[in-house]
Design an enzyme around this catalytic site. Structure first.
Site, PDB file in Angstrom:
ATOM      1  N   CYS A  28       0.817  -1.227   0.000  1.00 31.46           N
ATOM      2  CA  CYS A  28       0.000   0.000   0.000  1.00 31.46           C
ATOM      3  C   CYS A  28       0.854   1.281   0.000  1.00 31.46           C
ATOM      4  O   CYS A  28       1.673   1.492   0.897  1.00 31.46           O
ATOM      5  CB  CYS A  28      -0.902  -0.027   1.236  1.00 31.46           C
ATOM      6  SG  CYS A  28      -1.747   1.535   1.518  1.00 31.46           S
ATOM      7  N   TYR A  79      -5.067   6.101  -9.122  1.00 32.51           N
ATOM      8  CA  TYR A  79      -6.276   5.313  -8.809  1.00 32.51           C
ATOM      9  C   TYR A  79      -7.475   5.805  -9.622  1.00 32.51           C
ATOM     10  O   TYR A  79      -8.324   5.028 -10.039  1.00 32.51           O
ATOM     11  CB  TYR A  79      -6.603   5.382  -7.302  1.00 32.51           C
ATOM     12  CG  TYR A  79      -5.703   4.481  -6.488  1.00 32.51           C
ATOM     13  CD1 TYR A  79      -6.057   3.171  -6.194  1.00 32.51           C
ATOM     14  CD2 TYR A  79      -4.463   4.932  -6.021  1.00 32.51           C
ATOM     15  CE1 TYR A  79      -5.220   2.333  -5.466  1.00 32.51           C
ATOM     16  CE2 TYR A  79      -3.615   4.107  -5.300  1.00 32.51           C
ATOM     17  CZ  TYR A  79      -4.000   2.805  -5.018  1.00 32.51           C
ATOM     18  OH  TYR A  79      -3.168   1.969  -4.306  1.00 32.51           O
TER      19      TYR A  79
HETATM   20  N1  LIG Z   1      -6.846   8.042   3.019  1.00 34.16           N
HETATM   21  C1  LIG Z   1      -6.253   6.851   3.390  1.00 34.16           C
HETATM   22  C2  LIG Z   1      -6.322   5.829   2.260  1.00 34.16           C
HETATM   23  C3  LIG Z   1      -5.740   4.506   2.636  1.00 34.16           C
HETATM   24  C4  LIG Z   1      -6.171   3.377   1.669  1.00 34.16           C
HETATM   25  O1  LIG Z   1      -6.992   3.573   0.774  1.00 34.16           O
HETATM   26  N2  LIG Z   1      -5.604   2.165   1.890  1.00 34.16           N
HETATM   27  C5  LIG Z   1      -5.981   1.026   1.082  1.00 34.16           C
HETATM   28  C6  LIG Z   1      -4.774   0.168   0.758  1.00 34.16           C
HETATM   29  S1  LIG Z   1      -3.728   0.864  -0.458  1.00 34.16           S
HETATM   30  C7  LIG Z   1      -6.896   0.116   1.877  1.00 34.16           C
HETATM   31  O2  LIG Z   1      -6.573  -0.255   2.982  1.00 34.16           O
HETATM   32  N3  LIG Z   1      -8.033  -0.261   1.302  1.00 34.16           N
HETATM   33  C8  LIG Z   1      -8.951  -1.207   1.872  1.00 34.16           C
HETATM   34  C9  LIG Z   1     -10.386  -0.807   1.618  1.00 34.16           C
HETATM   35  O3  LIG Z   1     -10.632   0.262   1.039  1.00 34.16           O
HETATM   36  O4  LIG Z   1     -11.259  -1.584   2.017  1.00 34.16           O
HETATM   37  C10 LIG Z   1      -4.836   7.153   3.791  1.00 34.16           C
HETATM   38  O5  LIG Z   1      -4.134   7.863   3.049  1.00 34.16           O
HETATM   39  O6  LIG Z   1      -4.431   6.745   4.861  1.00 34.16           O
END
Ligand SMILES: N[C@@H](CCC(=O)N[C@@H](CS)C(=O)NCC(=O)O)C(=O)O
Length: 316
Positions: free
Chosen positions: A75, A200
């Site tokens: 990530c 994205y």
């Molecule tokens: N705004 C958040 C975004 C984090 C994010 O989107 N992480 C993704 C992994 S790259 C995630 O965990 N996604 C799981 C989901 O959306 O269910 C940050 O910057 O901390």
């Protein structure tokens, strides 16, 4: 001899297959990546936004060994927090727990059971029992109160930069100094929208026009940064800042993942001389190479984003 389907006419297969696949694709995509009415990806906002402070009477006081980070190695948002932890020399102060993607559940599971939780959702629900939202990484966790302090990477990196200096090996390194904020903040804004989230928005677009808008915006800013780096070592001159960290975690994934999987295919980073030099420069800083793993990144993106790569084939 090649295998051929003798019984069904090709046109029937194409029309039916396309119809069913498109319906399923849209269903999966809207679950994976919510969009607005133009088909552009809308990233949901983070839900836990507490602060850590050096004040002794605050709820979350800065202490060595009290907080841990939950991260997924692929990530880019979690990668920001690992980079700042490394650069500040906080390895013995902030613990790290890894989560891995659960292919069929569509969420994160713990690599090793932690706080009696097997999944990241269980950890979120330990902090907030009725939590129903998305369970994203990174998570900054307080082991003392068993709660999530913050799950927004852009805020966690400021906390790590500012609040743990009394324990940091590299306390003198300030990645978000007051005098550079005026340059860092506008870069962050532009880079978040067009690059970090921009890739994205290319990959998760559900319409041609949404994709094209995101893709053109992305390369316009990459061109702008390429020009800026002609006379500057980093985005804000000679000092490495949080803006560079936030850019780096997208750039390092660009040529192996975003270029092909997310169709960010106008150019590769290796086609930009200044951006390539800049990427190498940051990559060669102490221990930065320990904060990511290109093979895992490739495996996770190509293997787990099923609607974008249904065969699950991982390119060489
Ligand atoms: N705004 C958040 C975004 C984090 C994010 O989107 N992480 C993704 C992994 S790259 C995630 O965990 N996604 C799981 C989901 O959306 O269910 C940050 O910057 O901390």
């Amino acid at each position: 001899m090649t295998k051929q389907n003798q019984s069904l006419p090709t046109s029937f297969l194409i029309v039916t297959g396309r119809f069913i696949w498109q319906k399923l694709w849209l269903l999966m995509m809207s679950n994976l990546a919510p969009t607005n009415d133009k088909g552009s990806y809308n990233r949901p906002s983070s839900q836990f936004c507490h602060q850590i402070s050096q004040e002794k009477d605050s709820i979350y006081t800065a202490e060595a060994g009290r907080y841990s980070l939950y991260v997924g190695i692929s990530c880019p948002w979690a990668h920001r927090t690992l980079m700042v932890r490394t650069l500040k020399g906080l390895e013995n102060v902030i613990e790290v727990n890894f989560v891995i993607p659960a292919v069929n559940q569509g969420g994160w599971i713990m690599e090793n059971t932690s706080e009696n939780c097997q999944t990241l959702r269980q950890l979120y629900q330990l902090s907030k029992p009725n939590y129903k939202g998305r369970c994203t990484v990174p998570v900054l966790w307080d082991k003392k109160t068993k709660t999530i302090v913050n799950n927004e990477s852009s805020e966690i990196i400021i906390l790590l930069n500012n609040e743990f200096n009394q324990f940091a090996k590299n306390a003198h390194l300030n990645l978000y100094s007051d005098d550079l904020k005026i340059e860092i903040d506008p870069w962050n804004e532009k880079i978040y929208h067009h690059i970090n989230n921009g890739v994205y928005r290319c990959g998760f677009a559900q319409t041609q026009s949404a994709y094209e808008e995101a893709c053109k915006g992305l390369f316009k800013i990459l061109d702008e940064i390429e020009a800026n780096l002609t006379n500057n070592r980093y985005l804000c001159g000679n000092n490495l800042t949080l803006a560079d960290i936030r850019l780096f975690t997208t750039l390092i994934r660009f040529d192996i993942v975003y270029y092909s999987l997310f169709k960010c295919s106008v150019k590769m980073i290796k086609d930009y001389p200044n951006l390539s030099r800049y990427l190498d420069d940051i990559n060669n800083l102490s221990y930065i190479k320990n904060t990511y793993d290109l093979n895992m990144i490739k495996k996770d993106y190509y293997g787990n984003l099923f609607p974008l790569n249904p065969s699950g084939i991982i390119p060489l």
